[in-house]
Write a protein that holds these residues in place. Structure first.
Motif: not given
Length: 427
Positions: A263-269, A213-216, A208-209, A202-204
């Protein structure tokens, strides 16, 4: 989609009831924590600890997730909810099951009330899983969000079924190994299988919503999904056969790698966000990830001390549970409530007036001072209660329990302000 959809007629009341009841469970949880703080049990298998843990996991965590899912599933799966009646049946079974279980654990009466509670909860969870899978069968999309959500339901079902077996095992003693052995499996199927898988899925989508975020990077979510499930399955099998051992340290590695991908996904968001200013709800979400990281750092020490039968394994296991339920899950819920619920209320109250009159923003529907009070009181709780438990200093724990009561009251007050908001603007 970049916003939450309009709630179907009849579902709005159901969703806000879930938020309200879970808020009441949070307040009750805080009071029970205060009652125990003067002489807090050192072992996680103590009756009071079991009651609080299940109230946190089911009444505070799972109940609000159910309510949020009825709103968010159409967003994540891009289809209509399978039924608008079935959630009411689920709630009608879940609530009496929850309070039968929590009360019987608090008084430690492993008889009829506990067994009825387990059966009612199991039935409600089975119906929830049917609802999710029937809804998903209407969806034609293939995404990591969908995989995480559907798999989390499988783990939730396994968690509740094993929990119900443990309830009956108190009286009849039919399981082949001791109760604590299965309790460890039950806890981690719930923590890593249900909560972690569902929250990542859900948080993924939501992070970004809300951050725009442009990078997902979707491939990171896929790696996270497979690594976490691989580690959890290996843990269940190995822990059942061998308990905690040197193998467990190795089995932990894919879990850490999977979480690292998330965590890397969240950081990039965060780094690619267009919305630069971070509000308190988003800060709470970041804080929840910090507590999850702290809990994970304890696992190697817990496994080591358990292998040499050191008493610190029990104490650190209890701290681990606190960081999970009162740290990670609580911070996440307290933050995301004021990102999702204001949108739900705003859509119901003001969407039809958009473009026709000057209307408030979703963030204008709750009291920011209460949100600040909730945030400060919660931080004070974390600092005092966790430190007090680790040092066996009851005064600090009592102070922390008072702080979490303040935070719970501020949270509940803001939820009530939101759901009782009246529209005074006319087109």
């Amino acid at each position: 989609m970049n916003q939450l959809p309009k709630t179907a007629p009849g579902m709005y009341r159901l969703i806000i009831i879930h938020y309200l009841i879970s808020g009441l469970c949070f307040a009750l949880l805080a009071v029970l924590l205060l009652l125990l703080s003067g002489d807090f049990p050192q072992h996680y298998f103590a009756p009071g600890t079991l009651a609080i843990t299940h109230l946190a996991a089911l009444g505070w965590g799972t109940l609000i997730i159910f309510g949020a899912c009825y709103q968010l599933l159409p967003v994540l799966l891009e289809c209509e909810l399978f039924s608008i009646r079935l959630p009411w049946i689920i709630l009608a079974l879940f609530l009496p099951g929850l309070f039968c279980l929590v009360f019987s654990l608090w008084t430690f009466d492993p008889g009829l009330h506990m067994q009825v509670g387990g059966l009612l909860l199991s039935t409600s969870v089975i119906l929830f899983c049917i609802l999710v899978y029937k809804t998903a069968s209407r969806s034609h999309i293939h995404s990591a969000y969908k995989d995480f959500i559907l798999t989390s339901c499988i783990w939730l079902l396994a968690t509740v079924i094993l929990g119900t077996l443990l309830v009956f095992n108190f009286q009849y003693g039919f399981l082949p190994k001791d109760h604590l052995h299965f309790l460890r499996l039950h806890a981690h199927m719930g923590i890593a299988g249900w909560f972690l898988m569902l929250i990542i899925g859900v948080s993924a989508k939501l992070i970004p919503m809300f951050l725009v975020s442009r990078d997902q990077p979707a491939h990171l979510l896929s790696w996270s999904y497979y690594l976490i499930n691989l580690s959890l399955i290996l843990f269940i099998v190995d822990a059942y056969l061998n308990g905690l051992s040197a193998h467990t340290q190795l089995i932990l590695l894919p879990m850490l790698a999977g979480l690292g991908c998330y965590f890397v996904y969240v950081r990039r968001c965060f780094r690619s966000r267009l919305k630069k200013k971070l509000d308190i709800p988003i800060l709470k979400t970041a804080l929840s990830i910090f507590f999850l990281s702290l809990a994970l750092l304890l696992l190697p020490a817990i496994i080591h001390y358990a292998g040499v039968s050191n008493a610190w394994s029990v104490k650190l296991s209890s701290l681990y549970g606190m960081l999970i339920f009162m740290g990670w899950i609580t911070a996440l819920i307290m933050g995301q409530t004021f990102k999702t619920l204001p949108f739900i209320v705003w859509v119901k109250k003001y969407e039809h007036l958009s473009g026709k009159a000057k209307i408030p923003m979703p963030a204008d529907l709750y009291q920011p001072r209460l949100l600040q009070l909730q945030y400060i009181a919660y931080l004070a709780f974390c600092l005092t209660f966790f430190t007090g438990f680790l040092l066996s200093y009851s005064t600090l724990m009592i102070i922390g329990a008072v702080c979490i009561i303040v935070a719970a009251c501020a949270y509940l007050g803001n939820v009530i302000i939101l759901i009782t908001h009246k529209t005074t603007i006319k087109p």
